[in-house]
Design a protein around this motif. Structure first.
Motif, short mmCIF file in Angstrom:
data_model
loop_
_atom_site.label_atom_id
_atom_site.label_comp_id
_atom_site.label_asym_id
_atom_site.label_seq_id
_atom_site.Cartn_x
_atom_site.Cartn_y
_atom_site.Cartn_z
N LEU A 154 -26.53 20.81 40.36
CA LEU A 154 -25.20 20.94 40.94
C LEU A 154 -25.15 22.19 41.82
CD1 LEU A 154 -22.98 20.08 37.85
CD2 LEU A 154 -23.75 18.56 39.68
N ALA A 155 -24.52 22.06 42.96
CA ALA A 155 -24.48 23.18 43.91
C ALA A 155 -23.05 23.67 44.08
CB ALA A 155 -25.05 22.74 45.25
N ALA A 156 -22.79 24.87 43.66
CA ALA A 156 -21.48 25.49 43.87
C ALA A 156 -21.50 26.22 45.20
CB ALA A 156 -21.16 26.45 42.74
N ASP A 157 -20.47 26.04 45.99
CA ASP A 157 -20.39 26.66 47.31
C ASP A 157 -20.27 28.18 47.15
OD1 ASP A 157 -19.83 27.52 49.87
OD2 ASP A 157 -18.53 25.81 50.32
N PRO A 158 -21.25 28.96 47.64
CA PRO A 158 -21.21 30.42 47.46
C PRO A 158 -20.12 31.08 48.29
CG PRO A 158 -23.02 29.82 48.91
CD PRO A 158 -22.45 28.53 48.38
N THR B 193 -18.86 22.95 35.27
CA THR B 193 -19.77 22.02 35.94
C THR B 193 -19.09 20.72 36.31
OG1 THR B 193 -20.55 21.19 33.81
CG2 THR B 193 -21.81 22.98 34.82
N SER B 194 -18.09 20.31 35.52
CA SER B 194 -17.41 19.05 35.82
C SER B 194 -16.61 19.11 37.10
CB SER B 194 -16.49 18.67 34.65
OG SER B 194 -15.50 19.66 34.47
N SER B 195 -16.26 20.31 37.55
CA SER B 195 -15.47 20.45 38.77
C SER B 195 -16.33 20.66 40.01
CB SER B 195 -14.49 21.61 38.63
OG SER B 195 -15.18 22.86 38.54
N ILE B 196 -17.65 20.80 39.82
CA ILE B 196 -18.54 21.03 40.96
C ILE B 196 -18.88 19.71 41.63
CG2 ILE B 196 -20.80 21.91 41.67
CD1 ILE B 196 -20.72 23.82 39.33
N SER B 197 -18.85 19.70 42.93
CA SER B 197 -19.13 18.48 43.69
C SER B 197 -20.55 18.00 43.44
CB SER B 197 -18.93 18.73 45.18
OG SER B 197 -19.39 17.62 45.94
#
Length: 292
Positions: free
Chosen positions: A73-77, A87-91
């Protein structure tokens, strides 16, 4: 088939794959480890969820292989989350971002969107570098290796070639012809010619259509460098039948050792490593996931 609602809210799905059925579910929290495994509770959950939708009961002993993977999963930095993002809210989509120095990073995504990811990354590079774009991206129209001359009746042509080159061998079976056409496309003819030239038409393991020539072909044409790689990625035998994959290890290792010039020590090491890897596909204490 998709079961959209289960007792814990997750989705359960069933997909046909290479003559088998894959049953699985979506994310659950886990520790990050190198080789995740399916747990008995998860397998039981899947079997229970699909039982109401089948006219037969899938027994635990019907399951041939299990596996689990960790989704990247990649969170926008560039987005402030205060460190509380779950993690459930990450695209689940891929992300592309450009550093001040021009470095472009693409992360996240999944195997099924690799063409779109490549297109977006190249488009970003062109825009960042202010390079001229002379034509639209062609990736959606480019065929994979083996696709140039593929047609729905290719398996018949493969069977005819096998009966000519390799009469009365396992390569002549309808199952092997269909497998070769599906896996290699128009390159299946090369695999059969290799089988005939080097007497490699035998089955790697009973009950599955893979032939010995595929091991040598994978080394010569697909950069295959380990027994594990062949059983899990050049073929999908590990995912379809873990016990059959385990039984195939010695023959695969022998063929690769001869082709790649391995020492006896390297061959033994490959056998050991492949066995350890396939142990992660074993049925957990009570249950499992890929039924025949």
């Amino acid at each position: 088939m998709i079961v959209p609602k289960t007792k814990d809210g997750r989705v359960v799905f069933m997909l046909p794959f290479q003559g088998h059925i894959i049953a699985g579910t979506t994310d659950s929290a886990c520790d990050v480890i190198d080789r995740p495994v399916a747990h008995a509770e998860e397998v039981k959950f899947i079997l229970d969820a699909i039982s109401d939708f089948l006219c037969i009961k899938v027994r635990e002993e019907d399951v041939l292989s299990t596996w689990s993977g960790i989704r990247p999963l990649a969170a926008d930095p560039t987005v402030e989350t205060g460190g509380s993002q779950s993690t459930s809210s990450i695209s689940r989509d891929h992300l592309i971002f450009t550093e001040p120095n021009g470095l472009i990073t693409i992360t996240g995504g999944k195997w099924t969107t690799y063409r779109r990811m490549a297109e977006d990354a190249v488009d970003t590079a062109l825009a960042t570098g202010k390079l001229p774009v002379t034509q639209p991206c062609r990736t959606s129209r480019l065929k994979l290796l083996g696709g140039q001359a593929y047609n729905p009746t290719l398996h018949t042509e493969v069977a005819q070639q096998a009966s000519t080159l390799l009469p009365s061998t396992a390569a002549c079976s309808p199952a092997t012809a269909r497998h070769l056409a599906s896996a290699y496309g128009d390159q299946a003819h090369e695999v059969l010619e290799l089988a005939a030239d080097e007497h490699l038409a035998g089955l790697l393991v009973p009950g599955h259509p893979y032939i010995e020539a595929e091991v040598v072909h994978a080394c010569r044409s697909e950069y295959c460098a380990s027994v594990e790689d062949f059983l899990a990625r050049r073929t999908r035998l590990a995912f379809l039948d873990s016990k059959a994959a385990e039984a195939a290890i010695p023959r695969v290792a022998s063929l690769m050792a001869k082709e790649l010039g391995w020492t006896r020590w390297r061959e033994r090491s490959e056998i050991k490593n492949a066995g350890a890897y396939l142990a992660t596909f074993a049925v957990p204490a009570h249950h499992v996931v890929a039924a025949a």
